[in-house]
Write a protein that holds these residues in place. Sequence first.
Motif, PDB file in Angstrom:
ATOM      1  N   LEU A  57       0.848  -1.188   0.000  1.00 54.18           N
ATOM      2  CA  LEU A  57       0.000   0.000   0.000  1.00 54.18           C
ATOM      3  C   LEU A  57       0.886   1.241   0.000  1.00 54.18           C
ATOM      4  N   ASN A  95      -7.260   4.673  -0.470  1.00 56.08           N
ATOM      5  CA  ASN A  95      -6.224   3.816  -1.041  1.00 56.08           C
ATOM      6  C   ASN A  95      -4.819   4.164  -0.553  1.00 56.08           C
ATOM      7  N   GLN A  96      -4.717   5.153   0.300  1.00 53.94           N
ATOM      8  CA  GLN A  96      -3.409   5.560   0.797  1.00 53.94           C
ATOM      9  C   GLN A  96      -3.400   5.583   2.319  1.00 53.94           C
TER      10      GLN A  96
END
Length: 351
Positions: free
Chosen positions: A46, A80-81
Amino acid sequence: MELHSQGWNATFEECFKSFKQKGLKAGRVISKNKDIFLITVEEKSLTAKITGKFRFKAQFNKDFPAVGDWVVYERKENDNQALIHAILPRENAYVRKLPISGGRKFKKGMIEGGKTEEQVIASNINTAFIVIGLDNNFEIRRVERFMTLVYNSGIEPVIILNKVDLCFKVEEYINQIKEVADKVPVYSVSAGKNVNMDVFFKYLTCGKTVIFLGSSGVGKSTITNFLVGDRKQKTQSISTSTGKGKHTTTNSELIFLQTGGIIIDTPGVRELQLWGDEEVLDQSFEEIKQLSYDCKFNNCQHQEEPGCAIQKAINDQRLSQSRLNSFKKQLAELQKLNTRIRDFKKKSNKK
């Protein structure tokens, strides 16, 4: 992929307890590109950034996450971060003096100018493979500098002589290394021809991390290709002008092997600046340290003083003058470095 197979242990678990109670998670830094980090998250990776609070508290280069660090992160739902809140204490770290660019100059063989700061290349490492190419790349003084950096970093060194198929003086080189690093394991291999490559696997057991260090073109990426089992790392052909391999890796990266071992491949270095206290030379120049105990005077400079055990060893051919010169050069470099660090701290405390 469970944390233990990534190098997690009881020490990290203990340091993580207070963060875990807050609902935060732990991941290991795989790579970084400026302000963007790639971290391990369960079965995948990630992208992550540090929080504003983290950035505000970080004063120096070493305070930011490095490849191999265990970081504490938070991931918002549907985001997503991840956000990195902290770095867990490092068990060790391979460090060097931050390279100097622009306005630098050489004086008496040492680089002057620039900012005196520590650079963390990678952390939490079990073994450091110092890779030396045997295609006209061998330089014993450079081996000594790598040894000083590795010992200062608190990592176990292993010396790898690569491209043995291109050399007819292997035993001569091994003898030179034994003169300066008698207690360090030395292996001669050829990654390109698959010669003696099984030596790596006893170090690459599950959860153990190794780092490959060396100059540009010594074959670190080729070794990594062999161990990974595919063409993950780009390699380049031998330069026709120099006869040496061309440097390929541009950023350090954590690579997980199917065997369970973990590799950190690093870019080839052209500028190998030392970092550490003077005492680290007691390890990388152990025989000189031992000889100095027999000098007549405690403050012997090992030049022309009467009763100098080191000069006697040189006369008896038990120690080479070039080895002593190398020791003196590194000692002067570290003394100058630590003077600059002390001066910097004094100025900082006055502000």
